[in-house]
Structures are given as structure tokens and as C-alpha cells.
Design an enzyme around this catalytic site. Structure first.
Site, short mmCIF file in Angstrom:
data_model
loop_
_atom_site.label_atom_id
_atom_site.label_comp_id
_atom_site.label_asym_id
_atom_site.label_seq_id
_atom_site.Cartn_x
_atom_site.Cartn_y
_atom_site.Cartn_z
N HIS A 107 -5.96 14.35 37.04
CA HIS A 107 -6.85 13.98 38.14
C HIS A 107 -6.19 13.07 39.15
CE1 HIS A 107 -9.33 15.21 34.72
NE2 HIS A 107 -10.01 15.84 35.66
N LYS A 146 -23.44 11.55 35.31
CA LYS A 146 -24.52 12.52 35.51
C LYS A 146 -25.90 11.89 35.40
CE LYS A 146 -22.30 16.78 34.49
NZ LYS A 146 -22.82 17.84 35.33
N GLU A 178 -22.27 18.60 28.27
CA GLU A 178 -23.29 18.20 29.24
C GLU A 178 -24.59 18.99 29.07
OE1 GLU A 178 -20.79 19.03 32.67
OE2 GLU A 178 -22.31 20.42 33.38
#
Ligand code: GLN
Ligand code: ZN
Length: 769
Positions: free
Chosen positions: A704, A118, A615
Site C-alpha cells: 500500500h 467500516k 467483512e
């Protein structure tokens, strides 16, 4: 007066770049076609800003994938594993660039992509530069020079935007131990000087150097590196006008450092930190120009001219007009492109909004208004004032009952009726689950069919009843299958949900949705966040229908499935007229009502997902505690309306818990399921060292990847977990929802997972004897 934009969105008004990129990757279009799309976007962006009257227009803010990766390529920071692609495969620079971004599996190569993370506290992801000891750099791509020339060719003077040397290094990752990335300053510096030389040779007058780390906590060494970098630039290019851009926060303890830099302009973010203006005005040297970031690049709200002009007037009064520039707070990359295309928003809501194109106009309007004494007579000012007034008083936004309820929250409302030690035995009795209980995180594969049903329903090709019947069949199948393979706590599968936040936003009051409000998330991936414009409340149950339906099909426990208040907040555009914490509390109350309703519908286990809690952490450590306090409190408000026997789960998809473990514990969820399969040790260490008291499901396999884990691997992981966490606290589950997987691998993986749990139970029985 000078005006500047720090960067403009590059995906194109209709996401042209996304589409062209994906076609190029699929080898459906040629490189020329892709380049044409890109050039058209750049030209449009420049033209638009020029026509509006912006004086400092950015170039090199375009990117095919990511601006940090562009910069790595410019500097020749290309990890060794990609070298053969250039030397043997003869890949073009552009294809090499895409290989670095996306990995390369062709012609016998299987090279992994670079990591992504990020960009500060935004939802944009950049490609993390990789650094090695003694790494050499060399000017490899001339993109920044080319784009400047390209703009000049159509008669537009721009300021190239580059990432500062120090911020670039700090954004990267040292790939070797005991190695400080700042040791690379000396080898990197000549490349910077070479680039700047090329730019000045082309006639560049202004350059924007982004130094976002100036709003973060810096070490003495980092501070020195920043100062020395600008000193060298100044002495090498005395005539170049350098704009140092800071954004996403205030300079705070770095203010003196920033103000002493030998540059032409210092840009500050007054949206994120308005208070810093006073101190900066007091300290700013006479020669330095200040760029005031007053138009929010991170949000979608119309600027409040009256409020911005208070700041601007104050700055002009102290410094004179020549020393002030009006600007966006940060790059407009983080806001959608054009409000005009939105035809479904109500006119009332629409007049409160501004997207990138409108924000450019706001910057220009503010600069014009700054020179006017009698503003009341000016149309744009009047219109803005009316819109702001309307927003302050609109009954669409303000609901007394919601505000009163938030005010009336007591400490008790944020606390379960009894502590965990009392709840746990009650829950064990009520739920009667075996040791190593198995469950999943909520979603099952959203197959093409399921997504097609939803699309058809939205287009009117399926009636509500038909759509519901199909979803019921799918849910029933999932329940039956879970029973068959012997999972302990079942889920309904979330087939009715498009997205874990959108699904809730669509049903809650105070939310609205745009048609085309896309923002780049990474590469060609864009997201369209919901818009929270008003007080949030729940006017009807949200999920009870599907949970109750699923529960009616089985004697086993079905787990209710909700998205938590912090995650809903974090993944939306949030109103800016009240503190974020207050909006979060409003959402928490809505979720709380849902939790209570689920309990009344005989759902005895309820999961409240909070994958976004981490986050949301502020960039500065000093601000962490106050954020975590209200975030954790919001979760607790949402979870605490139920009786002791009702088991509350939460789920998070990350594993860095070390620095926030006490806050995670303070959430007081009865069970937490977490991502764990990638970095088990660290994670469990944190939980063990803290003596985490509640139950934990450390994900035993990585969802994933399509790869089916072996029983041995999962067994190994749980046994390892047992070294850290008492057996009676352990759950067995995958590490996230299975929405993106296919049924084929999901079935195999979960069957193996259930087997593992059975084996563990047998073993522990034997041990008990
Ligand atoms: N319950 C959600 C799911 O299974 C959780 C998703 C998430 O953690 N991101 O899909
Ligand atoms: Zn997850």
C-alpha cells in the site's frame, strides 16, 4: 400519517460533491464555490423530500467527508497533532477537517490522517475518533445548528440528526492502554447538552439521535450509559421530541432497554429484522411512537408494498395510526441516488428497482396506502403488485437448472478428493518448487496506458483485436520479466481486468450494471457495485483465455486467478428474494466450473481470492457461525472440483484471524497468502496456536506504500515467521496485488524479495549439511 427518512445521500446526483471536493483539494476552486455546491445539494435534498410529502426530514445528514468526523469536530475531539494547524497555520475549520480526514503535508508539516474503518457491516468507511485519558471536549463547530437554520430559511422544518453520546464513544478508539472510552461520558455530556440547547433555542422540535449500537451485543456498563444519557436529555429538555434511531439489525436482547427509554419515537429496522416487530408490539409502552423502517436503505430493490403493508397494518391495528411512523430502514446514504437517469438497464429490470429518490416516494406511498381500505383500486399499489409478480416469475431471474444444481450439491462436492496431508506430497511432486517459493498476489501495475486502452476500447476507438493484442503484449512482458528475475510461480498480471468483481460480474449471467449507481465509500470515493438480479451461472469460460495464453509463453507454472464467491457477493447489490447464502452458492458453482476449466487448460495452480470473507461477518457474534458455515462452504464448493495435484491458493487482505482461524482452516486451501507486514506477531500467533496445517504466504512487504522494502526487513519477517510456521509450509510474497503500484518500485521490491528467498534457501542448505 408521519413519515421519515433517516438520511439522504449527499454526493449529489452527478457526484457534484466528489468533484467539487477534489477540485478544492487541488486548489482549483475557492472555498465559496465548494460551499455553493454543498448548499445546492442540501437544498435539493430537502426540497425533494418536502415535495414528496415526508414529514420528518433530516438535516445535518450532509457531510463534506464523513458524518462521524463532522461530529468529532462539533465536539472538539481534535487529536493534538492537528493543533498547530489551527494555532500556527491559522487553518479554517473546514481545512482542519480535511486535514484530519486526509493528512496534511505542507509548510513543513507531515501529519498523518485519522484512521478509517467500516461503518458497521456496510461498505461505507468512517473516520475513527481518537480518545485519550482525561480528554476534554468543547463545542467547536456549529454545523448541526447552521444546517437546521439553513433549511428553515427556505421554509423547511427539519429534524437534526446527531450521533448519540454512547454510540459516538463506542465508534472511537482508545489511544491509550487500560482506558475505557466510557470514562469520557462525564466530560462529553455538557457539550451534548449545549448543542441540544442551541438547537431548541432555534425552535427544533424533533431530533434524531442515532444509536446503532442498540442492535449489537452490549455490556451492562454500555447499557447503563445509554439509559442514563436519554434520562438526562429528557430531564433537561422535557419538550424536545427525541427519535432514537436503530438500524442494521434487530434489538433482540436490548429491546426492553430501548423500549424503556424516555423518548418520543423509537425507530426499528424491519428490513434487517422483521421478526422483532411482534415482540416490540407486545412490549411497547402506550406513550412511545414506533417508527417502522420498512423501505430498505441498503439496497436497490423496489419495496414490496403488499409485504410492507402486512407489517404496517399489524402495527396500526395494535397501536393506532398516531403512534406509527413509516420510514426508511436506515439512512439512504447506502443506496444510489436516482433510477431515472438509468437508460441502459432493460425496462424489465428497471421496474424492479428503486434508488434513494424512489425510496422517498415509497415511504410516502406506504403511508397513504396504510389509510386505504380498498387498495386494489389504487394505481401505485397495482403497479407495485405487477412489478413484484413479474419479478417472482420472470424468466430473466429464474433458471430451473441453476436452482436444481444448487439443490443437488452433496457433501462431496464441497470437499477435495483427499485431505491436505495426501494432497501436499502429490502437489510438491507435480509442481517441483523450491523451499520458500516466491509468487505475487495476481495483479501487476495497471499503468495509465493499460487503462487508456480499455477506455478507448469501450469508446470504440480500439477494435477488440487491437485491444487484445495490446493486452497480450503487456502480459507477455510481465511473464518474461517474472522469469528473468527468478520468481517461482508466475501470474499473468490481470491487465484485462478493470476491477476484481466487476470483471467477473460482467461475464456471468444474473448480473447487470448501472450507469450512475454510485454510492459513497469514503470521502470523495464512490463505488458502483454490480447488481445481482437473478440466478447466477456461467455460460462461457471467464479467465481461461488469458491464463492459458500466459501459460503458453513459459515453462514455469502460471497461477490462475479468480475472485471467490463470497467476495463477489459482498461487493455487489444482492437480490433479496432468496437468501444471500443461496446466491453465494450459485456463484460458487460458476467459479467451480471455471476452476475445472482452468485445470483442463493445464493450469496447475489456481488462486481464488476471498478478501471480503471477514467483512461479511454479522454484527452479532451469535450469528457468526452460521454465516461462516455457508461462506466457507461456498469457497469449498468453488475449489473442490479439481484433482489432488492441482494446488488451490486463496488470498485475504487482512490480518485479524484470531477469532475466525478455525473457519479459515476449514476453507482447506492448499496455500493461503495474507496481509501480514503490518501486524506480524498477532497474526502468526493465531496460526501457530491453532497449528494451521496448510501452507502460508505471510506477506513480506506492504504494497500500500510506494516505499521499496529492504532485503533485511523482509528477511527479518520471514525468519520471524519461521519461528511459528514450519519451513516447508512457508511461501514468500507481497501482501496484496500490485495493481496500484508503479513498475519502478514493483521491480525493485520483487527483485529484493526473490533475493531474500534465495538467501534463505542457501542458509537452509547449509543447516541441512
Ligand atoms: N488478485 C487480486 C490482485 O492481485 C487480489 C486483490 C485483493 O486482494 N484485493 O489484484
Ligand atoms: Zn489483497
Amino acid at each position: 400519517m408521519q413519515t421519515q427518512v433517516l438520511g439522504y445521500p449527499r454526493i449529489g446526483g452527478q457526484r457534484e460533491l466528489k468533484k467539487a471536493n477534489e477540485q478544492y483539494w487541488a486548489e482549483k476552486i475557492e472555498r465559496e464555490e465548494l460551499e455553493q455546491v454543498a448548499q445546492a445539494i442540501r437544498h435539493q435534498n430537502w426540497q425533494l423530500q418536502k415535495t414528496a410529502g415526508i414529514t420528518l426530514i433530516p438535516s445535518n445528514d450532509f457531510s463534506f467527508y464523513d458524518q462521524v468526523l463532522d461530529w468529532s469536530l462539533t465536539l472538539g475531539a481534535i487529536p493534538k497533532r492537528y493543533q498547530p494547524l489551527r494555532t500556527n497555520e491559522g487553518l479554517s475549520l473546514l481545512d482542519l477537517y480535511f486535514a484530519m480526514a486526509r493528512g496534511y503535508q505542507k509548510g513543513g508539516f507531515d501529519i498523518t490522517a485519522m484512521e478509517m474503518t467500516k461503518w458497521f457491516d456496510t461498505n461505507y468507511h468512517y473516520i475513527v475518533p481518537e480518545f485519550y485519558k482525561g480528554q476534554q471536549f468543547e463545542l467547536t463547530s456549529l454545523k448541526v445548528v447552521e444546517e437546521y437554520k439553513e433549511a428553515k430559511k427556505i421554509g423547511i422544518e427539519t429534524k437534526p440528526v446527531i450521533l448519540s453520546l454512547v454510540s459516538y464513544l463506542l465508534l472511537g478508539k482508545a489511544k491509550e492502554q487500560d482506558f475505557n472510552v466510557l470514562s469520557l461520558v462525564d466530560s462529553l455530556l455538557p457539550v451534548y447538552l449545549e448543542i441540544i440547547k442551541r438547537l431548541t433555542d432555534e425552535g427544533v422540535q424533533y431530533i434524531q439521535i442515532d444509536e446503532p449500537f442498540l442492535v449489537l451485543d452490549l455490556t451492562e456498563e454500555q447499557k447503563k450509559a445509554i439509559t442514563s444519557f436519554y434520562n438526562i436529555i429528557q430531564s433537561s429538555f422535557p419538550d424536545l421530541k427525541v427519535i432514537v434511531a436503530t438500524y442494521f439489525g434487530g434489538l433482540e436482547d436490548n429491546a426492553s432497554l430501548a423500549l424503556a427509554l424516555p423518548v418520543e419515537v423509537l425507530h426499528i429496522d424491519l428490513v434487517r429484522n422483521e421478526e422483532q416487530l411482534e415482540e416490540i408490539l407486545n412490549k411497547v409502552p402506550a406513550s412511545l411512537k414506533l417508527s417502522l423502517g420498512v423501505v430498505d436503505g441498503r439496497n436497490i430493490w423496489k419495496n414490496d408494498y403488499e409485504q410492507s403493508l402486512t407489517l404496517i397494518d399489524k402495527a396500526i391495528e395494535r397501536r393506532g395510526k398516531e403512534k406509527i411512523i413509516i420510514a426508511t430502514s436506515c439512512s439512504l446514504l447506502h443506496s444510489p441516488i436516482d433510477l431515472e437517469g438509468e437508460v441502459k438497464l432493460t425496462t424489465e429490470i428497471k421496474q424492479w428497482l428503486a434508488f434513494a429518490k424512489q425510496k422517498v416516494q415509497e415511504v410516502v406511498d406506504l403511508a397513504k396506502l396504510a389509510s386505504v381500505v380498498d387498495r386494489e383500486g389504487i394505481l401505485v399499489y397495482q403497479e407495485n403488485k405487477i412489478a413484484q409478480h413479474d419479478k417472482r416469475t420472470s424468466t430473466l431471474i429464474h433458471h430451473e437448472a441453476v436452482k436444481r444444481r444448487v439443490q443437488g450439491i452433496t457433501e462431496q462436492d464441497a470437499q477435495r478428493k483427499a485431505p491436505f496431508s495426501t494432497r501436499q506430497p502429490l502437489q510438491h511432486k507435480a509442481l517441483d518448487l523450491p523451499l520458500f517459493p516466491t509468487t505475487t498476489i495476481g495483479s501487476f501495475p495497471q499503468t495509465k496506458e493499460v487503462r487508456q486502452w480499455r477506455a478507448k476500447f469501450k469508446k470504440g476507438e480500439l477494435t477488440a483485436q487491437q485491444y487484445e493484442d495490446l493486452l497480450k503484449q503487456e502480459t507477455a512482458r510481465a511473464i518474461q520479466w517474472q522469469e528473468e528475475i527468478g520468481l517461482d510461480v508466475l501470474v499473468h498480471g490481470e491487465f484485462e481486468r478493470n476491477d476484481m468483481v466487476e470483471y467477473f460480474g460482467e461475464q456471468l449471467e444474473g448480473f447487470t450494471f448501472t450507469q450512475n449507481g454510485w454510492v459513497q465509500s469514503y470521502g470523495s470515493r464512490c463505488v458502483k457495485p454490480p447488481v445481482i438480479y437473478g440466478d447466477v451461472y456461467r455460460s462461457k469460460p471467464l479467465t481461461v483465455f488469458w491464463s492459458a495464453y500466459a501459460q503458453s509463453l513459459t515453462k514455469q507454472k502460471v497461477k490462475g486467478m479468480l475472485t471467490g464467491p463470497v467476495t463477489i457477493l459482498q461487493w455487489s447489490f444482492v437480490r433479496n428474494d432468496i437468501p444471500r447464502s443461496e446466491t453465494c452458492t450459485q456463484i460458487a458453482l460458476a467459479i467451480r466450473d471455471e476452476v475445472v476449466d482452468l485445470e483442463s487448460a493445464n493450469i496447475e495452480i489456481i488462486q481464488i481470492d476471498e478478501p471480503a470473507i471477514r467483512e461479511g461477518l454479522p454484527l452479532r457474534k451469535a450469528a457468526w457461525d452460521s454465516y461462516l458455515d455457508w461462506a466457507v462452504r461456498a469457497f469449498r464448493i468453488s475449489a473442490s472440483g479439481v484433482k489432488n495435484e492441482t494446488q488451490i491458493h486463496t488470498h485475504m487482505c487482512y490480518s485479524e484471524f484470531n477469532d475466525i482461524i478455525q473457519h479459515i482452516a476449514a476453507m482447506d486451501a492448499d496455500v493461503i497468502t495474507i496481509e501480514c507486514s503490518r501486524s506480524q506477531m498477532d497474526l502468526l500467533d493465531a496460526f501457530a496456536a491453532f497449528k494451521y496445517p496448510n501452507e502460508i504466504g505471510p506477506g513480506v512487504y506492504d504494497i500500500h506504500s510506494p516505499r521499496v522494502p529492504t532485503e533485511e526487513e523482509m528477511l527479518y519477517l520471514i525468519k520471524k515467521a519461521e519461528n511459528y510456521i514450519p519451513t516447508k509450509q512457508l511461501w514468500v510474497n507481497p501482501d496484496c496485488g500490485l495493481k496500484t503500484r508503479h513498475w519502478e518500485e514493483t521491480e525493485k521490491a520483487l527483485i529484493a524479495m526473490v533475493n531474500v528467498s534465495k538467501k534463505l534457501r542457501e542458509e537452509s542448505l547449509v543447516e541441512a549439511i
